[in-house]
Design a protein around this motif. Structure first.
Motif, PDB file in Angstrom:
ATOM      1  N   LEU A 159      97.596  42.179  29.826  1.00 18.84           N
ATOM      2  CA  LEU A 159      97.382  42.138  31.265  1.00 18.84           C
ATOM      3  C   LEU A 159      96.682  43.390  31.784  1.00 18.84           C
ATOM      4  N   SER A 160      96.957  44.542  31.182  1.00 15.06           N
ATOM      5  CA  SER A 160      96.334  45.763  31.693  1.00 15.06           C
ATOM      6  C   SER A 160      96.279  46.845  30.624  1.00 15.06           C
ATOM      7  N   VAL A 161      95.363  47.775  30.835  1.00 17.92           N
ATOM      8  CA  VAL A 161      95.296  49.004  30.048  1.00 17.92           C
ATOM      9  C   VAL A 161      95.660  50.144  30.987  1.00 17.92           C
ATOM     10  N   GLU A 162      96.689  50.928  30.618  1.00 16.79           N
ATOM     11  CA  GLU A 162      97.181  52.000  31.477  1.00 16.79           C
ATOM     12  C   GLU A 162      96.982  53.361  30.823  1.00 16.79           C
ATOM     13  N   GLU A 163      96.653  54.335  31.662  1.00 17.42           N
ATOM     14  CA  GLU A 163      96.413  55.699  31.191  1.00 17.42           C
ATOM     15  C   GLU A 163      97.175  56.649  32.102  1.00 17.42           C
ATOM     16  N   SER A 164      97.997  57.522  31.530  1.00 20.05           N
ATOM     17  CA  SER A 164      98.846  58.407  32.340  1.00 20.05           C
ATOM     18  C   SER A 164      98.744  59.848  31.859  1.00 20.05           C
ATOM     19  N   TRP A 165      98.857  60.786  32.833  1.00 21.20           N
ATOM     20  CA  TRP A 165      98.880  62.209  32.545  1.00 21.20           C
ATOM     21  C   TRP A 165     100.100  62.826  33.231  1.00 21.20           C
ATOM     22  N   ILE A 166     100.895  63.597  32.474  1.00 17.98           N
ATOM     23  CA  ILE A 166     102.082  64.261  33.006  1.00 17.98           C
ATOM     24  C   ILE A 166     102.062  65.718  32.543  1.00 17.98           C
ATOM     25  N   PRO A 167     102.254  66.689  33.467  1.00 13.37           N
ATOM     26  CA  PRO A 167     102.266  68.096  33.050  1.00 13.37           C
ATOM     27  C   PRO A 167     103.325  68.356  31.984  1.00 13.37           C
ATOM     28  N   VAL A 168     102.936  69.031  30.927  1.00 15.66           N
ATOM     29  CA  VAL A 168     103.855  69.305  29.823  1.00 15.66           C
ATOM     30  C   VAL A 168     105.024  70.159  30.281  1.00 15.66           C
ATOM     31  N   ASP A 169     104.795  71.100  31.218  1.00 12.90           N
ATOM     32  CA  ASP A 169     105.889  71.994  31.629  1.00 12.90           C
ATOM     33  C   ASP A 169     107.006  71.257  32.368  1.00 12.90           C
ATOM     34  N   LEU A 170     106.722  70.051  32.907  1.00 10.84           N
ATOM     35  CA  LEU A 170     107.763  69.275  33.575  1.00 10.84           C
ATOM     36  C   LEU A 170     108.673  68.579  32.570  1.00 10.84           C
ATOM     37  N   ALA A 171     108.120  68.221  31.410  1.00  6.31           N
ATOM     38  CA  ALA A 171     108.887  67.481  30.404  1.00  6.31           C
ATOM     39  C   ALA A 171     108.322  67.778  29.020  1.00  6.31           C
ATOM     40  N   PRO A 172     108.616  68.970  28.480  1.00  5.52           N
ATOM     41  CA  PRO A 172     108.032  69.358  27.189  1.00  5.52           C
ATOM     42  C   PRO A 172     108.317  68.375  26.054  1.00  5.52           C
ATOM     43  N   ASP A 173     109.514  67.751  26.079  1.00  2.83           N
ATOM     44  CA  ASP A 173     109.912  66.860  24.984  1.00  2.83           C
ATOM     45  C   ASP A 173     109.710  65.390  25.334  1.00  2.83           C
ATOM     46  N   LEU A 174     108.861  65.089  26.294  1.00  2.34           N
ATOM     47  CA  LEU A 174     108.704  63.723  26.808  1.00  2.34           C
ATOM     48  C   LEU A 174     108.421  62.702  25.710  1.00  2.34           C
ATOM     49  N   VAL A 175     107.570  63.049  24.769  1.00  3.65           N
ATOM     50  CA  VAL A 175     107.178  62.087  23.728  1.00  3.65           C
ATOM     51  C   VAL A 175     107.606  62.551  22.339  1.00  3.65           C
ATOM     52  N   ALA A 176     108.620  63.406  22.300  1.00  2.00           N
ATOM     53  CA  ALA A 176     109.082  63.934  21.009  1.00  2.00           C
ATOM     54  C   ALA A 176     109.553  62.824  20.085  1.00  2.00           C
ATOM     55  N   ASP A 177     110.151  61.799  20.648  1.00  2.00           N
ATOM     56  CA  ASP A 177     110.647  60.670  19.855  1.00  2.00           C
ATOM     57  C   ASP A 177     109.806  59.418  20.072  1.00  2.00           C
ATOM     58  N   GLY A 178     108.558  59.613  20.434  1.00  2.00           N
ATOM     59  CA  GLY A 178     107.684  58.488  20.738  1.00  2.00           C
ATOM     60  C   GLY A 178     107.584  58.269  22.238  1.00  2.00           C
ATOM     61  N   VAL A 179     106.662  57.451  22.646  1.00  2.00           N
ATOM     62  CA  VAL A 179     106.458  57.193  24.081  1.00  2.00           C
ATOM     63  C   VAL A 179     107.628  56.352  24.597  1.00  2.00           C
ATOM     64  N   PRO A 180     108.335  56.823  25.626  1.00  2.00           N
ATOM     65  CA  PRO A 180     109.465  56.046  26.162  1.00  2.00           C
ATOM     66  C   PRO A 180     108.992  54.755  26.816  1.00  2.00           C
ATOM     67  N   ASP A 181     109.891  53.778  26.873  1.00  4.14           N
ATOM     68  CA  ASP A 181     109.545  52.498  27.497  1.00  4.14           C
ATOM     69  C   ASP A 181     109.117  52.693  28.946  1.00  4.14           C
ATOM     70  N   SER A 182     109.802  53.580  29.665  1.00  2.59           N
ATOM     71  CA  SER A 182     109.483  53.846  31.061  1.00  2.59           C
ATOM     72  C   SER A 182     109.287  55.342  31.252  1.00  2.59           C
ATOM     73  N   LEU A 183     108.088  55.741  31.642  1.00  2.00           N
ATOM     74  CA  LEU A 183     107.819  57.157  31.898  1.00  2.00           C
ATOM     75  C   LEU A 183     108.576  57.626  33.139  1.00  2.00           C
ATOM     76  N   TYR A 184     108.701  56.745  34.139  1.00  2.00           N
ATOM     77  CA  TYR A 184     109.466  57.111  35.333  1.00  2.00           C
ATOM     78  C   TYR A 184     110.925  57.416  34.970  1.00  2.00           C
ATOM     79  N   ALA A 185     111.537  56.529  34.167  1.00  2.00           N
ATOM     80  CA  ALA A 185     112.929  56.733  33.771  1.00  2.00           C
ATOM     81  C   ALA A 185     113.074  58.021  32.966  1.00  2.00           C
ATOM     82  N   ALA A 186     112.108  58.303  32.110  1.00  2.00           N
ATOM     83  CA  ALA A 186     112.155  59.518  31.300  1.00  2.00           C
ATOM     84  C   ALA A 186     112.079  60.763  32.183  1.00  2.00           C
ATOM     85  N   LEU A 187     111.269  60.695  33.241  1.00  2.00           N
ATOM     86  CA  LEU A 187     111.189  61.828  34.165  1.00  2.00           C
ATOM     87  C   LEU A 187     112.504  61.998  34.927  1.00  2.00           C
ATOM     88  N   ARG A 188     113.106  60.880  35.332  1.00  2.00           N
ATOM     89  CA  ARG A 188     114.394  60.964  36.049  1.00  2.00           C
ATOM     90  C   ARG A 188     115.456  61.621  35.177  1.00  2.00           C
TER      91      ARG A 188
END
Length: 278
Positions: A159-188
């Protein structure tokens, strides 16, 4: 599509010819009778992928010109009810996914409409923020950002191709275990709650790469979005998306007119940007 399906569609168009022909002549806009007939077929008899009666059989059935028949079919193609396949005919299109404009994720909106969301990670990397991305995030150019590109699906269909950018200093370990299902939930989970955002929507033609990723045939129309997501006054994410125009539409809730708020300044170039969302 089998020959039998095409023959059956033409047989349906040949029924009750005299009665419908008279009704079509009585109206100023004859194509409306053809359109209503086809819409009723889609609702009551045909399934996704079935062929509709040919232009020739519809011309004979309604006693109208081929241009009038084509006008009726064009209207339903524009509405996403039908789709044309070059050299094969016109078929019942898959229903569009209607999404309401909210600060939610693709997965949340898909599930709200009874669809099964999915995602394939096409790219995941850490890189210096390009100038446009840095401006959107209120950061200096070159600031380290997580860059994630995903192909989003609904019920297994792209349905879509999505591209996202998130500052590393806000979440250094954001993708340490792979891309989370929800980036919003990971930020919360990391103490950054998305509270509001702003989005620019434009219409465009898909690139060759997008056509391939989204498995689009015939139509090249896509809807592009560019979104900035904030938590209070902090820019948490900048994302862009490219959605299939034939399978995606947006629902915009409307309210009574109220005093207009002065929007935040947008980074120069936002309206030109295309592609995906958290």
């Amino acid at each position: 599509m089998s020959d039998k399906t095409l023959i059956d569609a033409d047989r349906r168009a040949g029924q009750d010819t005299t009665m419908v022909r008279g009704d079509a002549r009585s109206g100023e806009h004859k194509y409306l009778a053809v359109r209503a007939y086809l819409a009723d077929l889609v609702t009551t008899e045909l399934a996704v992928g079935d062929a509709v009666p040919s232009e020739r059989s519809l011309t004979d059935k309604f006693g109208v010109s081929r241009m009038t028949v084509r006008q009726a079919i064009d209207a339903l193609v524009t509405e996403g009810v039908l789709e044309r396949a070059q050299g094969r005919g016109t078929f019942v299109a898959a229903p569009r996914a209607d999404f309401e404009m909210r600060l939610t994720t693709f997965g949340e909106e898909a599930r709200r409409r009874g669809l099964r969301p999915g995602a394939t990670v096409l790219r995941c990397e850490e890189l210096p923020a390009p100038t446009v991305v840095a401006e959107a995030l209120d950061r200096d150019p070159g600031t380290a950002v997580h860059h994630v590109v995903r192909l989003r699906t609904a019920d297994g269909k792209p349905l879509s191709v999505e591209e996202s950018w998130i500052p590393v200093d806000l979440a250094p370990d954001l993708v340490a275990d792979g891309v989370p299902d929800s980036l919003y939930a990971a930020l919360r989970e990391r103490g950054h709650d998305p509270t509001w955002g702003e989005e620019v929507i434009t219409a465009a033609d898909a690139t060759a790469e997008e056509l391939d990723s989204l498995q689009m045939q015939g139509s090249r129309a896509v809807m592009r979005t560019a979104r900035r997501t904030f938590g209070g006054d902090v820019a948490l994410m900048y994302s862009r998306a490219c959605y299939r125009g034939d399978r995606y539409s947006v629902v915009v809730p409307l309210r009574e007119a109220r005093p207009t708020l002065v929007p935040r300044d947008r980074p120069a170039g936002d309206a030109r940007l295309a592609p995906g969302h958290p």
